[in-house]
Structure formats: structure tokens, C-alpha cells
Write an enzyme that holds these catalytic residues in place. Structure first.
Site, mmCIF file in Angstrom:
data_model
loop_
_atom_site.group_PDB
_atom_site.id
_atom_site.type_symbol
_atom_site.label_atom_id
_atom_site.label_comp_id
_atom_site.label_asym_id
_atom_site.label_seq_id
_atom_site.Cartn_x
_atom_site.Cartn_y
_atom_site.Cartn_z
ATOM 1 C CB CYS A 164 -0.948 -0.015 1.190
ATOM 2 S SG CYS A 164 -1.983 -1.502 1.228
ATOM 3 C CG HIS A 304 -1.796 4.278 5.235
ATOM 4 N ND1 HIS A 304 -1.704 4.054 3.880
ATOM 5 C CD2 HIS A 304 -2.070 3.061 5.798
ATOM 6 C CE1 HIS A 304 -1.901 2.767 3.620
ATOM 7 N NE2 HIS A 304 -2.138 2.152 4.771
ATOM 8 C CD GLU A 315 -1.292 7.606 9.323
ATOM 9 O OE1 GLU A 315 -0.909 8.421 8.453
ATOM 10 O OE2 GLU A 315 -2.242 6.809 9.146
ATOM 11 C CE LYS A 336 -5.445 4.484 2.274
ATOM 12 N NZ LYS A 336 -4.586 5.643 2.594
ATOM 13 C CG HIS A 341 -6.457 0.840 1.452
ATOM 14 N ND1 HIS A 341 -5.569 1.609 0.729
ATOM 15 C CD2 HIS A 341 -5.692 0.043 2.249
ATOM 16 C CE1 HIS A 341 -4.345 1.295 1.080
ATOM 17 N NE2 HIS A 341 -4.386 0.359 1.995
ATOM 18 C CG PHE A 402 -0.048 -6.188 4.152
ATOM 19 C CD1 PHE A 402 -0.533 -5.374 5.161
ATOM 20 C CD2 PHE A 402 -0.901 -7.154 3.624
ATOM 21 C CE1 PHE A 402 -1.829 -5.520 5.642
ATOM 22 C CE2 PHE A 402 -2.203 -7.304 4.094
ATOM 23 C CZ PHE A 402 -2.660 -6.479 5.097
#
Length: 414
Positions: A164, A304, A315, A336, A341, A402
Site C-alpha cells: 500500500c 494513511h 499512525e 480513504k 483503500h 504490508f
């Protein structure tokens, strides 16, 4: 001496708009792109909704042969790139083709093609009747290759894959090549076509996605105390990065300047972010330092934040590691909540949001968040439910993937 890098073109194909003006209008309006999945029957899946493209007709942009030979993720890339190239206004026939490159990203590549071909083989008579386009449609670098082929760009050309964080990685690489003088213009960004049975099924098995099937439009709720996972999106975002002096010399419209970018690794877990956000905070620090700024200079942070219980808070911890007990002036939002996403394309469309935020002095909201997680301190100003007007001179966009990949980009007004 390192060269300056400007952004001179934007292109977007998203669940809330199939071009930049529509996408931005709906982002400011707080429109959700989530709805029940229509591409396949998802009724037996844990999650049955996603942020699909709306009124998408690729035949308006691509010919029959292009459609036959490309996976959807490449089609999305071609469409978004075409808009960005047109928007930039540069005349390619007046340039050395080796001065123009493409650095594109995709986290999954041709997932749909892979599923279709392997399923056909597994359920058929097991004869090797794979399409001759199987491999070219599948491989993740084909989007960058096709943008190059379609437009005749003969410079730097490759694909980034960092889950991502992918399109921020692509943007950072393009930034570095241009400022080192290895290209004058690079088309960059990312595309993803991950609304497929295998992709949805895989994330369902991980329980990573929201299961609010009775309320799709309200399911993506970053920072909310009731958040239960992300909502899958699809589409593409494209940016034209250009050597600043080259852009000025041709009278280009400059959306902003890319001032800094950085990547780090969490070195922690396959899928979970570091709970204290150590890698993320370091990446933000490096990107801001490169820009000659600190967190206290940022006007708008596009997080994010995907609406997962663990990721959103890690975050926040990363941001707090930089602000400490100080109260930053920056406004924070998680878009998002509207787009879902877009995995490898997320960073590109969120970079576009940052640039348009500076242009129009508007900060979009985090929608759906009604019960802010009590662990989020009051000195962080998260814009909720409605966009606000504000002076925006410096923006930062965070992406995490990831594998522990952290990718940060910082834009400033030119």
C-alpha cells in the site's frame, strides 16, 4: 546540484470520480464511493461491499485491441495517465523521447487475469489452453510498459511494488531521477484492480476489511472508536513530475513542488504496523528534513488511516513522536473514508488531494467518524465530516504497506 521537481499534470480514476475535477468535487463534498459489490456475487463473503468505479466505460478511452491485451489495472493506468499528460500540456514531439520516462506502481498487478485463467484451467479439462496474453496481462510492470508504448516515451521505465506504499514509492523514485538530472519528465503514480473474488476473499480471511454490510457508505470510519476494518477501492492516480526549470521555461501550470520523500521499514510484522509507529515517524522526519521543514510547518497531513483498529492508532503514535506535547498547526484527515483503500494506487490519489488542497485552500474531511477514539489526544486537529477552508502551503501524505513499508511525500506551494 540537485534539481527542483514540479508537478505539472494530474489524472484520476476513482470510486468517487472518473477524472480529476469530478474526483476533487466529490472529495470536498464528502461523498462515499462504497456500495454492494456488483462485479461478482459476493453474497457468501464476510464483506460484500467495496468502492467500485461508477459508470466506467473503458471503450471511451481505449480501442478494442488495447482492451483485449490488458488487465483492468493497466487500463486504469492508461486512462489516468492520459488525463495527466493532457493536463500537463507538454508537447512530446518537441522533446527527446529519452528524456521522458514512466515509473508506475501496482501492489497486485493483474489479479483478475490470474484468477480467470487459472480458474478456467482448474475447472476445465486441464489442457494448457492459457491465453497468449496471460503473462503480459498479469505482470505488474505492464502498466508502465503500456504507458510508454502508447506514448513513445523511451526514458526510465519500471514498476514499484511495496504493497500500500507502492505509488508513493513510485513518486519518490521519479522525484529522485529528475532531481539527479536523469530525466526531464516522468509519468508516475499507481493503479489497482483488486475487487476480485480472490482478493476480496483473501482480505476477508484476514478479517482486515469492514463487515458493515448493512451500511457500506458509513463503513470506512478512520479514527472512530467503532472502526472495524478497511473498505476495498479500485482505480488509478497519475502525476506528471517535471524538472522545475523545464516546466517554467515552457510556461506550464505548476500544482506544487515535491520537496521531500522518504521510505523506511518497520522490520516488525508481515501485516501489522509497528505499534509505536517507529518506522513511520522516522520516514516522516526524513522527508520533512529533506524538504527543510519540520512537523510544525505542515498545514495538512493526509493520513494513511484505513479504518483498522491497530493501524490508525499506530499512525497517530508516529505523528506524536514528532510533535511531542506541542500543538501543531496542521489539520489532519483520512480521505480513504470516501474512496476506500486503493492499495497500490492510494498514495497517488492522496498526493493529488494534497496538491489540490494547496491550490484551492481547502482541506477535505474524514467522513463517517462520529465517535473519535478517546486515545487520540486533543492537540491533534482531525477534520471531521465537513471540508474546511484553510491556507495550505505545505502538505504531507503518508502510506504504509504490508511487509512494513513506509512511504512519505511532502509537497509545497511553488
Amino acid at each position: 546540484m540537485l534539481k527542483r521537481v514540479a508537478v505539472t499534470g494530474l489524472g484520476a480514476l476513482t470510486p468517487i470520480g472518473n477524472d480529476v475535477p469530478t474526483f476533487w468535487k466529490n472529495t470536498v463534498a464528502g461523498v462515499s464511493g462504497a456500495a454492494t459489490i456488483t462485479r461478482f456475487d459476493a453474497s457468501l463473503f464476510r464483506t460484500q461491499f467495496a468502492c467500485e468505479l461508477k459508470n466506467y466505460d473503458p471503450t471511451l478511452f481505449l480501442d478494442r485491441n488495447e482492451l483485449k491485451r490488458t488487465d483492468r489495472f493497466t487500463q486504469y493506468a492508461l486512462i489516468a495517465a492520459a488525463e495527466a499528460i493532457a493536463d500537463s500540456g507538454f508537447q512530446f514531439d518537441r522533446m527527446d523521447p529519452f528524456d521522458v520516462g514512466v515509473i508506475w506502481g501496482s501492489g497486485q498487478g493483474g489479479m483478475e487475469t490470474f484468477e480467470e485463467q487459472v480458474t478456467e484451467y482448474a475447472t476445465g479439462d486441464k489442457r494448457p489452453r492459457f491465453s497468449p496474453f496471460f503473462v503480459p496481462k498479469l505482470i505488474a510492470n505492464m502498466a508502465s510498459g503500456m504507458i510508454s508504448i502508447k506514448n513513445g516515451y523511451m526514458g526510465i521505465n519500471y514498476t514499484t511494488v511495496s504493497a500500500c506504499a507502492t505509488s508513493n514509492t513510485a513518486i519518490m523514485d521519479a522525484f529522485n531521477y529528475i532531481r539527479l538530472g536523469k530525466a526531464k519528465i516522468i509519468i508516475t503514480g499507481g493503479s489497482e484492480a483488486g475487487i476480485t473474488p480472490a482478493s476480496i476473499g483473501g482480505f476477508c480471511a484476514m478479517k482486515a476489511m469492514s463487515a458493515q454490510n448493512d451500511n457500506p457508505t458509513g463503513a470506512s470510519r478512520p479514527f472512530d472508536s467503532t472502526r472495524d476494518g478497511f473498505v476495498m477501492g479500485e482505480g488509478a492516480g497519475a502525476l506528471v513530475l517535471e524538472e522545475y526549470e523545464h516546466a517554467v521555461s515552457r510556461g506550464a501550470t505548476i500544482y506544487g513542488e515535491l520537496l521531500g520523500a522518504a521510505m523506511t521499514a518497520d522490520a516488525y510484522h508481515m501485516t501489522a504496523t509497528h505499534p509505536q509507529g517507529l518506522g513511520a515517524s522516522k520516514a516522516m522526519h526524513i522527508a520533512l528534513k529533506e524538504a527543510g521543514k519540520t512537523i510544525m510547518d505542515v498545514d495538512y497531513l493526509n493520513t494513511h488511516a484505513t479504518s483498522t483498529p491497530v493501524g490508525d492508532l499506530s499512525e497517530i503514535q508516529a505523528v506524536l513522536a514528532l510533535t511531542g506535547t506541542q500543538t501543531p498547526k496542521m489539520k489532519i484527515s483520512a480521505t480513504k473514508s470516501m474512496t476506500g483503500h486503493l492499495l497500490g494506487a492510494a498514495g497517488a490519489i492522496e498526493a493529488i488531494i494534497c496538491l489540490l488542497s494547496m491550490r484551492d485552500s481547502i482541506i477535505p474531511a474524514t467522513i463517517n467518524t462520529t465517535n473519535l477514539d478517546p486515545s487520540i489526544p486533543e492537540n491533534l486537529d482531525i477534520v471531521l465530516n465537513k471540508a474546511i477552508s484553510a491556507n495550505v502551503d505545505l502538505t504531507m501524505s503518508n502510506t504504509f504497506g504490508f511487509g512494513g513499508h513506509n512511504g512519505i511525500v511532502v509537497f509545497g506551494k511553488s
